[in-house]
Design a protein around this motif. Structure first.
Motif, short mmCIF file in Angstrom:
data_model
loop_
_atom_site.label_atom_id
_atom_site.label_comp_id
_atom_site.label_asym_id
_atom_site.label_seq_id
_atom_site.Cartn_x
_atom_site.Cartn_y
_atom_site.Cartn_z
N ARG B 135 0.82 -1.21 0.00
CA ARG B 135 0.00 0.00 0.00
C ARG B 135 0.86 1.27 0.00
N VAL B 136 1.89 1.28 0.82
CA VAL B 136 2.71 2.48 0.96
C VAL B 136 3.35 2.84 -0.39
N ALA B 137 3.86 1.82 -1.07
CA ALA B 137 4.53 2.07 -2.35
C ALA B 137 3.54 2.55 -3.40
N VAL B 138 2.35 1.93 -3.43
CA VAL B 138 1.37 2.34 -4.43
C VAL B 138 0.90 3.77 -4.15
N GLU B 139 0.67 4.06 -2.88
CA GLU B 139 0.25 5.43 -2.55
C GLU B 139 1.34 6.44 -2.88
N ARG B 140 2.56 6.05 -2.66
CA ARG B 140 3.68 6.93 -3.00
C ARG B 140 3.72 7.17 -4.51
N THR B 196 11.29 5.64 -4.46
CA THR B 196 10.85 4.79 -5.57
C THR B 196 12.05 4.08 -6.21
N VAL B 197 13.15 4.81 -6.38
CA VAL B 197 14.35 4.17 -6.93
C VAL B 197 14.77 3.01 -6.03
N ARG B 198 14.77 3.28 -4.72
CA ARG B 198 15.17 2.22 -3.77
C ARG B 198 14.24 1.02 -3.87
N TRP B 199 12.94 1.33 -3.95
CA TRP B 199 11.95 0.26 -3.99
C TRP B 199 12.12 -0.62 -5.22
N VAL B 200 12.16 0.01 -6.40
CA VAL B 200 12.18 -0.80 -7.64
C VAL B 200 13.53 -1.48 -7.83
N SER B 201 14.60 -0.89 -7.28
CA SER B 201 15.90 -1.55 -7.49
C SER B 201 16.02 -2.82 -6.66
N GLY B 202 15.08 -3.04 -5.74
CA GLY B 202 15.05 -4.26 -4.97
C GLY B 202 14.25 -5.38 -5.62
N PHE B 203 13.66 -5.10 -6.78
CA PHE B 203 12.92 -6.15 -7.48
C PHE B 203 13.88 -7.24 -7.95
N PHE B 313 14.47 -5.52 -18.38
CA PHE B 313 13.70 -5.63 -17.15
C PHE B 313 14.07 -4.52 -16.17
N ARG B 314 15.34 -4.11 -16.23
CA ARG B 314 15.80 -3.05 -15.32
C ARG B 314 15.38 -1.65 -15.76
N SER B 315 14.70 -1.57 -16.90
CA SER B 315 14.28 -0.24 -17.35
C SER B 315 13.42 0.45 -16.30
N VAL B 316 12.79 -0.35 -15.44
CA VAL B 316 11.96 0.24 -14.38
C VAL B 316 12.82 1.09 -13.44
N VAL B 317 14.07 0.65 -13.23
CA VAL B 317 14.98 1.44 -12.37
C VAL B 317 15.40 2.72 -13.10
N VAL B 318 15.68 2.59 -14.40
CA VAL B 318 16.07 3.77 -15.17
C VAL B 318 14.92 4.80 -15.15
N ARG B 319 13.70 4.32 -15.33
CA ARG B 319 12.57 5.25 -15.28
C ARG B 319 12.47 5.93 -13.93
N ALA B 320 12.70 5.18 -12.87
CA ALA B 320 12.63 5.77 -11.54
C ALA B 320 13.71 6.84 -11.37
N VAL B 321 14.90 6.58 -11.91
CA VAL B 321 15.98 7.57 -11.85
C VAL B 321 15.57 8.81 -12.67
N GLU B 322 14.95 8.57 -13.81
CA GLU B 322 14.51 9.71 -14.64
C GLU B 322 13.43 10.53 -13.94
N VAL B 323 12.57 9.86 -13.16
CA VAL B 323 11.57 10.62 -12.40
C VAL B 323 12.28 11.53 -11.40
N LEU B 324 13.25 10.96 -10.71
CA LEU B 324 14.00 11.75 -9.74
C LEU B 324 14.64 12.96 -10.42
#
Lengths: 294, 447
Positions: B135-140, B196-203, B313-324
């Motif tokens: 929930r916390v991650a989705v709300e974030r 978010t970067v921290r969260w997705v990089s743990g996938f 598959f790691r593009s999700v981390v790149v996107r998170a970095v781009e959001v930052l």
């Protein structure tokens, strides 16, 4: 109304389905843009079919189907019939589903030529000659206008259908919202051409608030008076072709806008002095040259 | 479906992607011999009906190609028409465009990361199911998306099909007082983006490697978003090369392949990739110090030392970095904002051809318009990112499926499992199928 005994057994949640035909996805995205309400909504309704957002796909019947997009292919035609058959209520969302969308510009042109202009192998492209609203094919319970639809209005439509009441969506013009917002009228003050007087409310008079004339993305309001507005657009510097283009965008195929643009294109110039009623009828015929009077 | 030793898998409707597409896979004797992304999004003929429109109209009209990246369409269109008219928009107006674009990157990436992509890594059907366990991650994520939307709404009037963009700039420029409240919100978004970067990089990331040439816009001073020069980093290393935007269609060529009705793009005769991975590979070293730190901590290596990310598959981390990065950029622009003297520069129409390219969240988006002396469009050409990526997506699809077939050997993987993996291979690229609707494949191959 629920009774005490009903309240003891939680009723099954109403089932919502979101569908897509020819469109840009913006109207279904509006549902995902309800960031504050999305999770709460998902508690109250079962989002049973929503391909853009979920891999889960629960079969119908559905209590409420939201349909985005227009009918442009034989497959879409079959799909809208299916949607109608499995939906208690069917609500169209957006200009594509309610008026055919920008892709309905083909309705005023030669679709074969359009196809050849875009595709190297036009024979591969399976498309209908027209882009039509859902209501042209099946009965629709409510049409929510806008390109894109407004988020607050979408929530109102969903809430109203879940509560079994009529959505409170006013069908007056953008001018009402503009006045309420305290805007200075861009036409009166600056001579900016504006479709606000004939356009359905819902956006909150966005364009005039950004010093721009309304471009009609919510489609026609209830009883739009194009015959009065077109001369004002001409007075404010638009030539006839420009007015035709202004009316032929995202709601080009809505009956009111289509009628007005076709009349203009066929030579009836609403900016010409209106002729006095004659024995023949109440105005110049469509085949008379521009500006022709009796 | 089994035909002797040949098995054909069809996925009729891809989910959690923008637009309508399906998959077609053929497995023969343990080899994936064919992998196709079928696009059956209905054609809408934008390039046809743009002809005859006035040159002021493409920004609003082409926004309707895609409800998820309308700003990309508006700004590529503006740039192309301005180019045709010999006008350059710079200074504060260019910064405001970049600010608007940052808003779109934030909201589009936040949507893709949390609502479309993350469920794949955590075994959920959608974000609603994901919210039960995370929930916390989705709300974030929703909060981040909302911050991006707030930015687009303030500058553009609304987040989907903004009304305030016009040739030469904006209809109305915001005041400093209007922008100031955004700064507070963006500061919170910065924390959310970091988390978010921290969260997705743990996938858990499956092993995969793409070997396409990477194509992204580049500029010397910043990570390119709203403008730049098309730049190619070839697969397997070697020096980057670039070419003028005006030569785009000489390099990126759409080709009709005999066995498919889809048009595929090739870059100088080779398969290429555009989007987050390409941008990161071409421009990673130009990210801000904070974004670079996030990238390193997120396991992407150090782009300042030439690290690239080639695992889709790691593009999700790149996107998170781009959001930052986009949040930081937005803050920088908001903090330094002084309203321009005029909200737009004049763009007097003239006969000619103009080119425009910007970095849509899912990759390079090219527009070209030819105008007559009256300013009417006589020819229009749009090359969306997903059209360019189709060949790469299909190759990744083939490889992913092959990996699953090999893993299940000697049996074949179950259809549901294979389907899920194939969908993941496609979703990695955040395809925007409505955008691609001018390279449609609409025929259905019969077996």
């Amino acid at each position: 109304m629920s009774t005490v005994s009903e309240a003891l057994v939680p009723p099954a949640r109403p089932r919502l389905a979101v569908w897509k035909l020819a469109s840009c996805d913006g109207c279904q995205l509006t549902l995902l843009d309800c960031e504050d309400e999305l999770l709460a909504l998902a508690d109250r309704v079962e989002i049973a079919h929503f391909f853009e957002a979920s891999s889960a796909d629960a079969p119908g019947p559905y209590d409420l189907s939201l349909v985005e997009g227009s009918v442009t292919t034989p497959d879409a035609l079959a799909l809208v019939r299916h949607i109608r058959a499995v939906s208690r209520r069917l609500v169209t969302i957006g200009a594509c589903a309610t008026a055919g969308g920008i892709q309905a510009l083909r309705n005023f042109a030669d679709v074969a030529e359009f196809r050849a202009a875009v595709y190297a192998r036009p024979d591969y492209i399976d498309t209908l000659a027209t882009s039509t609203p859902v209501s042209a094919h099946v009965p629709v319970d409510f049409e929510l206008q806008g390109c894109p639809i407004d988020r607050v209005q979408l929530l109102e439509v969903i809430t109203a259908h879940l509560a079994g009441r009529t959505p409170g969506i006013p069908d007056h013009s953008v001018c009402f919202e503009c006045k309420r917002r305290g805007n200075v009228c861009v036409t009166v003050a600056h001579g900016t051409p504006c479709l606000g007087p004939v356009t359905h409310a819902g956006c909150g008079a966005l364009c005039p608030s950004y010093h721009r004339g309304c471009y009609g993305c919510f489609g026609p309001s209830d009883s739009p008076n194009l015959r009065a507005l077109v001369p004002l657009l001409r007075r404010d510097g638009m030539d006839r072709e420009a007015v035709v283009r202004l009316l032929r965008t995202f709601n080009a195929y809505s009956p009111a806008f289509a009628r007005a643009s076709t009349a203009l294109e066929e030579g009836e110039d609403a900016s010409a002095p209106q002729p006095a009623p004659t024995a023949r009828g109440d105005g110049p015929g469509p085949d008379e040259p521009e500006g022709a009077g009796p | 479906m089994t035909h002797g030793s040949t098995r054909v898998l069809r996925i009729s409707s891809l989910t959690r992607v923008e637009g309508e597409g399906g998959l077609h896979l053929r497995v023969h004797d343990g080899s994936v011999t064919e992998a196709r992304l079928r696009i059956y999004e209905a054609p809408r003929f934008f390039e046809a009906f743009l002809r005859g429109r006035h040159c002021t109209e493409p920004p609003d009209i082409t926004a309707r190609v895609c409800g998820i990246c309308p700003v990309a369409y508006q700004l590529s269109a503006c740039q192309a028409v301005e180019d045709a008219c010999g006008v350059t928009v710079d200074g504060t107006l260019a910064e405001l465009r970049r600010l608007l674009y940052c808003g779109e990157w934030i909201e589009s990436h936040a949507l893709h990361i949390h609502l479309l992509h993350a469920p794949d890594f955590l075994g959920c059907a959608d974000a609603v199911e994901l919210a039960r366990s995370h929930r916390v991650a989705v709300e974030r994520g929703l909060r981040l998306k909302q911050a991006g939307n707030a930015l687009v709404e303030l500058l553009g009037g609304r987040s989907i099909h903004p009304v305030n963009v016009r040739l030469g700039g904006f209809h109305r420029a915001p005041t400093r007082a209007e922008l100031r409240p955004l700064a507070e919100r963006l500061r919170r978004a910065l924390d959310d983006a970091w988390e978010t970067v921290r969260w997705v990089s743990g996938f858990d990331f499956p092993d995969a490697e793409c070997d396409e040439d990477l194509l992204a816009l580049a500029r010397p001073d910043r990570y390119a978003i709203e403008a730049g020069t098309p730049t190619v980093v070839p697969a397997g290393g070697g020096p980057a090369r670039s070419f003028p935007v005006a030569d785009f269609t000489e390099h990126v060529v759409e080709r009709q392949v005999p066995h498919s009705t889809a048009l595929r793009s090739e870059l100088d005769g080779r398969r290429h990739l555009t989007g987050a991975l390409a941008r990161y590979g071409v421009n990673g070293r130009l990210l801000s110090p904070l974004a670079l730190q996030a990238a390193r901590e997120g396991g992407l290596g150090d782009p300042a030392e030439g690290a690239a990310c080639r695992n889709p598959f790691r593009s999700v981390v790149v996107r998170a970095v781009e959001v930052l990065y986009a949040v930081e950029e937005a803050l920088r622009i908001v903090d330094g904002y002084q309203p321009p003297p005029r909200p737009h520069v004049e763009v007097p129409p003239r006969a000619g051809t103009g080119h425009g390219a910007t970095e849509a969240p899912r990759g390079l988006l090219y527009h070209r318009y030819t105008l007559d002396a009256a300013g009417l469009v006589t020819d229009a050409r749009l090359v969306p990112p997903t059209a360019q990526n189709q060949a790469a997506i299909e190759e990744h699809l083939r490889r992913t499926a092959q990996t699953r077939v090999d893993a299940a050997h000697p049996r074949l993987p179950g259809e549901a499992e294979l389907t899920a993996w194939c969908e993941r291979a496609v979703r990695n690229h955040d395809p925007c199928i409505s955008c691609s609707a001018h390279f449609l494949e609409l025929t259905v191959e019969r077996h």
